[in-house]
Design a protein around this motif. Structure first.
Motif, PDB file in Angstrom:
ATOM      1  N   PHE B 178       0.470  -1.460   0.020  1.00  0.00           N
ATOM      2  CA  PHE B 178      -0.143  -0.125  -0.086  1.00  0.00           C
ATOM      3  C   PHE B 178       0.897   0.975   0.224  1.00  0.00           C
ATOM      4  N   TRP B 179       1.703   1.201   0.945  1.00  0.00           N
ATOM      5  CA  TRP B 179       2.428   2.523   1.264  1.00  0.00           C
ATOM      6  C   TRP B 179       3.149   2.820   0.314  1.00  0.00           C
ATOM      7  N   HIS B 180       3.686   1.504  -0.768  1.00  0.00           N
ATOM      8  CA  HIS B 180       5.343   1.664  -1.658  1.00  0.00           C
ATOM      9  C   HIS B 180       3.403   1.720  -3.561  1.00  0.00           C
ATOM     10  N   ALA B 181       3.473   1.453  -3.197  1.00  0.00           N
ATOM     11  CA  ALA B 181       2.352   1.993  -4.037  1.00  0.00           C
ATOM     12  C   ALA B 181       1.852   3.442  -4.262  1.00  0.00           C
ATOM     13  N   LEU B 182       2.437   4.460  -3.593  1.00  0.00           N
ATOM     14  CA  LEU B 182       1.953   5.178  -3.171  1.00  0.00           C
ATOM     15  C   LEU B 182       3.700   6.634  -3.065  1.00  0.00           C
ATOM     16  N   ILE B 183       4.618   5.600  -2.750  1.00  0.00           N
ATOM     17  CA  ILE B 183       5.836   6.032  -2.949  1.00  0.00           C
ATOM     18  C   ILE B 183       5.537   5.903  -4.098  1.00  0.00           C
ATOM     19  N   GLY B 184       5.496   4.726  -4.834  1.00  0.00           N
ATOM     20  CA  GLY B 184       6.747   4.555  -6.431  1.00  0.00           C
ATOM     21  C   GLY B 184       5.398   5.875  -7.844  1.00  0.00           C
ATOM     22  N   VAL B 185       4.435   6.067  -6.859  1.00  0.00           N
ATOM     23  CA  VAL B 185       3.682   7.346  -7.970  1.00  0.00           C
ATOM     24  C   VAL B 185       4.634   8.636  -7.531  1.00  0.00           C
ATOM     25  N   GLY B 186       5.364   9.098  -6.299  1.00  0.00           N
ATOM     26  CA  GLY B 186       6.022   9.898  -7.162  1.00  0.00           C
ATOM     27  C   GLY B 186       7.588   9.350  -7.385  1.00  0.00           C
ATOM     28  N   GLU B 187       8.415   8.336  -6.570  1.00  0.00           N
ATOM     29  CA  GLU B 187       9.000   7.348  -7.734  1.00  0.00           C
ATOM     30  C   GLU B 187       9.386   7.852  -8.790  1.00  0.00           C
ATOM     31  N   GLY B 188       7.756   7.296 -10.040  1.00  0.00           N
ATOM     32  CA  GLY B 188       7.800   6.759 -11.497  1.00  0.00           C
ATOM     33  C   GLY B 188       7.412   8.187 -12.202  1.00  0.00           C
ATOM     34  N   LEU B 189       7.233   9.527 -10.858  1.00  0.00           N
ATOM     35  CA  LEU B 189       7.302  10.627 -11.787  1.00  0.00           C
ATOM     36  C   LEU B 189       7.960  11.648 -12.622  1.00  0.00           C
ATOM     37  N   VAL B 190       8.761  11.766 -10.958  1.00  0.00           N
ATOM     38  CA  VAL B 190      10.221  11.713 -10.999  1.00  0.00           C
ATOM     39  C   VAL B 190      10.869  10.896 -11.868  1.00  0.00           C
ATOM     40  N   THR B 191      10.889   9.486 -12.603  1.00  0.00           N
ATOM     41  CA  THR B 191      11.403   9.240 -13.296  1.00  0.00           C
ATOM     42  C   THR B 191      11.748   9.388 -14.889  1.00  0.00           C
ATOM     43  N   ALA B 192      10.080   9.151 -15.224  1.00  0.00           N
ATOM     44  CA  ALA B 192       9.694   9.747 -16.366  1.00  0.00           C
ATOM     45  C   ALA B 192       9.608  10.728 -16.732  1.00  0.00           C
ATOM     46  N   GLY B 193       9.597  11.804 -15.507  1.00  0.00           N
ATOM     47  CA  GLY B 193      10.181  13.653 -16.095  1.00  0.00           C
ATOM     48  C   GLY B 193      11.309  13.194 -16.408  1.00  0.00           C
ATOM     49  N   LEU B 194      12.750  12.631 -15.777  1.00  0.00           N
ATOM     50  CA  LEU B 194      13.954  12.701 -16.301  1.00  0.00           C
ATOM     51  C   LEU B 194      14.110  12.141 -17.484  1.00  0.00           C
ATOM     52  N   VAL B 195      13.717  11.144 -17.911  1.00  0.00           N
ATOM     53  CA  VAL B 195      14.112  10.455 -19.236  1.00  0.00           C
ATOM     54  C   VAL B 195      13.438  11.032 -20.139  1.00  0.00           C
ATOM     55  N   GLY B 196      12.354  11.760 -19.921  1.00  0.00           N
ATOM     56  CA  GLY B 196      12.167  12.554 -20.688  1.00  0.00           C
ATOM     57  C   GLY B 196      12.825  14.212 -21.033  1.00  0.00           C
ATOM     58  N   TYR B 197      13.227  14.257 -20.085  1.00  0.00           N
ATOM     59  CA  TYR B 197      14.110  15.398 -20.368  1.00  0.00           C
ATOM     60  C   TYR B 197      15.632  14.947 -21.084  1.00  0.00           C
ATOM     61  N   VAL B 198      15.528  14.169 -20.381  1.00  0.00           N
ATOM     62  CA  VAL B 198      17.351  13.750 -21.094  1.00  0.00           C
ATOM     63  C   VAL B 198      16.999  13.354 -22.612  1.00  0.00           C
ATOM     64  N   PHE B 199      15.397  13.011 -22.803  1.00  0.00           N
ATOM     65  CA  PHE B 199      15.916  12.144 -24.269  1.00  0.00           C
ATOM     66  C   PHE B 199      15.637  12.880 -24.729  1.00  0.00           C
ATOM     67  N   ARG B 200      14.652  14.550 -24.385  1.00  0.00           N
ATOM     68  CA  ARG B 200      14.266  15.827 -25.636  1.00  0.00           C
ATOM     69  C   ARG B 200      15.827  15.964 -25.975  1.00  0.00           C
ATOM     70  N   LEU B 201      16.771  16.490 -24.958  1.00  0.00           N
ATOM     71  CA  LEU B 201      17.533  17.170 -24.974  1.00  0.00           C
ATOM     72  C   LEU B 201      19.331  16.229 -25.160  1.00  0.00           C
TER      73      LEU B 201
END
Lengths: 299, 310
Positions: B178-201
């Motif tokens: 339960f807790w890590h499904a919630l924490i995982g959302v934050g983790e996922g947002l940061v990871t996705a943001g990083l991948v998107g940012y680096v892939f663009r630049l």
């Protein structure tokens, strides 16, 4: 250091060390520090150079515990923790005895008592949560039957075992990391045959984590000041961009670092200035640790 | 989800150390043979970055907070084997300097956060990239990868604690997931943001992962996860504690004997405990399969829509 630099220029003043102090030791705000100096001359009391804060500052203190060989301390800590972990649930006498031993090591090492306790207490919320549910695993329940029923005794002993062991084990690492400069721990691990890939990683973690933390902090400050009331999910998505920005900067920094290392003759190994040597004090440490470990594990 | 010292029993500690040592042995060999000094320095610098990023913490419901772990991120950026080494080094530093996770339970923490998390994350992400190599597919893949890695690591930790008899499986698995499904959302947002940012630049930096998309590696890592999970469940389903049984027959082993007397469950074999372990592992595997099928279908529909448009 040429002679024409006058005191007050911000340059280190070449005064002899205070009487009774080691060549590399000096006094700062009432604390005696010792660490390898990169400037060639002996420095005076108020000399100018960066000092780590918190944990880093404490590892510079001068004490018999600080003087022990890092290998002896690392091996000793692992032996002690192993004994704590493998011990049956501890009796009060064992717990108090071991705790007193650790706290006296901290006191000889001039670590502030409150600092040691506060750092060790970090483990209590996690350990406490698991410990609270330990009686359940032993077939009891948290209702009155579990608290006071026939099987409750065993359950609460298990909870005590979890909490006391976690706390003591963490106290051991706090005393170790508080009394040993990081570079010496890395040097010790190296001579204990830890693979070189890990040694390189530890060295870089030690040197660059704070650099990236400072960068991240300034990025966050900039975000806070420009968008103080941004919705949470958008903020997290922006964290991703901040992390991406940091990654690109770290990537470039990594390339620069490698080039700088090559310029300085890097050939695959990372030499350190710290020298190791076992002494009678280290033998004494091992003796004390082995006795304590045997007492805890077997008693 | 850092497991402190004092909670795992001897068989779980030995088992997790064996798995961790095997994983790290393979990892160190792979890194040594494939990496130049330059790549090694880069990997070390990025290890420091991952550690620094753990400063990012997200508030989770109920006043608690979770922090960024970065297992999937390291796998996406560096590949699974270097990620394993990087995450283990970070865990060692946390255990010795920050009282975060125990020293003897380091083996268990390495299995959870340095072996399971990067492998699961890398597997999900490489699956996504294989289906569609666009920026949005990569971001979606990175999000799911980080989320799945976070939950998988938490489940593995729950299994280990339960195998040691620290708490009941249902409570542990429920709370941790339960807790890590919630924490995982934050983790996922940061990871996705990083991948998107680096892939663009700097898309050139993200190309490194295409070479590791070999089916053999995929099958190997999946197999490793499965073997670790079954090994753990087998360990758990045996008689409560082999050591205690031995101690019971040998009265001279006073220490262990008193321990088994204090524990009301000593020598008592719970019927159906094997079933319970099997159910736990199966539930995890089924969840993993459902997640990956959902990701696969989502990405495929995304790709076909894109193809229809273009």
């Amino acid at each position: 250091m040429s002679a024409d630099i006058r005191p007050g220029d911000g340059a280190p003043t070449a005064t002899p060390p205070a009487p009774g102090l080691h060549r590399d030791a000096h006094e700062h705000n009432g604390e005696v520090h010792r660490h390898v100096h990169h400037h060639p001359e002996r420095a005076g009391p108020g000399h100018d150079h960066g000092h780590g804060q918190g944990l880093e500052r404490l590892t510079y203190l001068v004490s018999p515990i600080h003087d022990l060989d890092p290998r002896a301390k690392i091996v000793g800590a692992i032996v002690l923790i192993l004994a704590i972990v493998l011990s049956p649930p501890m009796r009060a006498a064992e717990f108090i005895g071991l705790w007193a031993l650790l706290l006296s090591a901290a006191a000889i090492g001039r670590l502030p008592l409150r600092w040691v306790l506060a750092r060790a207490a970090v483990v209590l919320p996690v350990a406490g949560t698991i410990a609270l549910f330990a009686p359940l695993a032993r077939g009891g329940s948290l209702s009155v039957g579990g608290v006071a029923g026939a099987y409750a005794g065993g359950g609460w002993v298990a909870a005590w075992a979890i909490l006391s062991k976690a706390f003591l084990a963490v106290t051991v690492t706090v005393v170790l990391s508080g009394t040993t400069p990081t570079s010496k721990i890395i040097r010790g691990l190296e001579s204990l045959r830890v693979p070189d890939v890990f040694i390189a990683l530890f060295s870089f973690l030690y040197r660059y984590t704070d650099v990236f933390r400072a960068q991240l902090r300034s990025l966050r400050t900039a975000l806070e000041s420009r968008a103080p009331s941004m919705p949470r999910v958008r903020r997290w998505r922006l964290y991703g961009n901040l992390a991406g920005n940091l990654f690109l900067r770290a990537y470039d920094r990594g390339e620069r670092i490698h080039q700088a290392m090559l310029c300085r003759g890097f050939s695959g190994s990372l030499p350190t200035a710290d020298t190791l040597g076992l002494s009678a004090a280290d033998a004494l440490l091992m003796l004390v640790v082995l006795l304590a470990a045997a007492a805890v594990a077997l008693y | 989800m850092h497991i402190p010292d004092g909670m795992l029993d001897a068989k779980t500690m030995a088992g997790t150390w064996a798995v961790a040592a095997t994983g790290l042995g393979i990892g160190v060999r792979a890194v040594r043979t494939r990496m130049t000094d330059g790549r090694l320095v880069l990997m070390a610098v990025l290890a420091a970055l991952v550690f620094a990023l753990q400063m990012l913490n997200f508030p989770v419901a109920g006043g608690t907070s979770g922090h960024f772990a970065g297992g999937a991120l390291a796998a996406v950026l560096l590949g699974p084997w270097p990620a394993m080494i990087v995450m283990s080094a970070v865990l060692v530093v946390q255990a010795f300097f920050f009282a975060d996770g125990g020293v003897i339970s380091l083996g268990a923490n390495i299995v959870n956060m340095a072996v399971v998390a990067p492998l699961v994350g890398w597997w999900v992400y490489s699956l996504a990239v294989r289906i569609s190599d666009t920026r949005s597919a990569r971001m979606a893949g990175a999000f799911v990868a980080a989320w799945a890695a976070c939950v998988a690591a938490a489940l593995a930790a729950a299994l280990m604690l339960w195998a040691s008899g620290a708490a009941p499986l249902l409570f542990l698995a429920g709370a941790m997931t339960f807790w890590h499904a919630l924490i995982g959302v934050g983790e996922g947002l940061v990871t996705a943001g990083l991948v998107g940012y680096v892939f663009r630049l700097r898309p050139d930096l993200m190309r490194a992962d295409t070479e590791i998309l070999r089916p053999r590696g995929l099958a190997l890592s999946l197999g490793a996860v499965a073997v670790a999970a079954t090994g753990l469940s087998l360990l758990a389903s045996r008689a409560p504690d082999g050591l205690e049984t031995v101690a019971g027959t040998l009265p001279s082993l006073g220490g262990a004997g008193t321990a088994s007397k204090l524990s009301p469950m000593a020598g008592y074999i719970v019927p159906g405990i094997a079933n319970e372990a099997l159910v736990g592992v199966l539930a995890g595997l089924v969840g993993l399969i459902i997640t990956s099928v959902a990701v696969y279908l989502g990405l495929r529909s995304l790709r076909s829509r894109r193809a229809a448009r273009g």
